[in-house]
Design an enzyme around this catalytic site. Structure first.
Site, PDB file in Angstrom:
ATOM      1  N   HIS A 148       0.827  -1.209   0.000  1.00  0.00           N
ATOM      2  CA  HIS A 148       0.000   0.000   0.000  1.00  0.00           C
ATOM      3  C   HIS A 148       0.858   1.255   0.000  1.00  0.00           C
ATOM      4  CE1 HIS A 148      -1.972  -3.319   2.242  1.00  0.00           C
ATOM      5  NE2 HIS A 148      -2.907  -3.110   1.345  1.00  0.00           N
TER       6      HIS A 148
HETATM    7 FE1  FES Z   1       0.172  -1.869   3.778  1.00  0.00          FE
HETATM    8 FE2  FES Z   1       2.795  -2.180   3.965  1.00  0.00          FE
HETATM    9  S1  FES Z   1       1.733  -0.457   3.332  1.00  0.00           S
HETATM   10  S2  FES Z   1       1.246  -3.628   4.384  1.00  0.00           S
END
Ligand code: FES
Length: 183
Positions: A148
């Protein structure tokens, strides 16, 4: 005969129940067989977590290199920071950080070049990429989580993205100039 009809109906119902119960049990066993390897990987037993330590030979890790090792069945990053990376991490205004910590607080005195952190993103647990690895954008010279988009800096502190805290620093101690014991 009314009684005979009732008996047949009851038998029919019982047979359907048996078939449904058998199908549910079979699915349950299949589900457990598929899930078990995933669960055992994600959640090491309490004994493993509490007792194991990892001894690492760090003599071959060059300045500027970050290597991935395994500690308690999870990835751990051992990074030998360059003087320029130490200076960069020290120049950051700590009060501006989401999880304010100095590089000195995240390393051992006199060994600030050795940064040892868990390789587990504090958002949802993916393994972040090191500098120059894969699609790591290198915005802060540290680690980038491809799941993410969390960015960690050269001291593995969270700088951008959804992760709430810095990469965790496990318990560790230097057992010699070239070996470190984690755990
Ligand atoms: Fe979501 Fe690393 S940014 S698991």
């Amino acid at each position: 005969h009314p009684e005979a009809v009732q008996d047949d109906t009851q038998t029919g119902v019982r047979r359907r129940d048996f078939i449904e119960i058998a199908a549910v049990s079979f699915a349950g066993i299949g589900g457990i067989a598929v899930l078990f390897p995933l669960i055992s990987q994600m959640a090491p037993s309490a004994d493993v977590l509490a007792e194991s330590t990892t001894e690492l030979d760090i003599s071959a890790i060059q300045p500027g290199q970050s290597v991935k090792a395994v500690f308690r069945k999870q990835p751990v990053f051992v990074r030998n920071l360059l003087p320029a990376e130490i200076a960069e991490a020290a120049a950051v205004d700590v009060s501006s950080l989401r999880d304010p910590q100095t590089l000195a607080e995240r390393t051992k005195e006199g060994k600030e070049n050795w940064l040892i952190t868990m390789g587990v993103c504090t958002h949802l647990g993916c393994v972040p990429l090191g500098a120059g690895e894969g699609e790591n954008k290198g915005e802060f010279g540290g680690y980038f989580c491809p799941c993410h988009g969390s960015h960690y800096d050269t001291a593995a502190r969270i700088r951008k993205g959804p992760a709430p805290t810095n990469l965790l620093v496990p318990e560790y101690e230097f057992t010699s100039d070239t070996t470190v014991q984690i755990g």
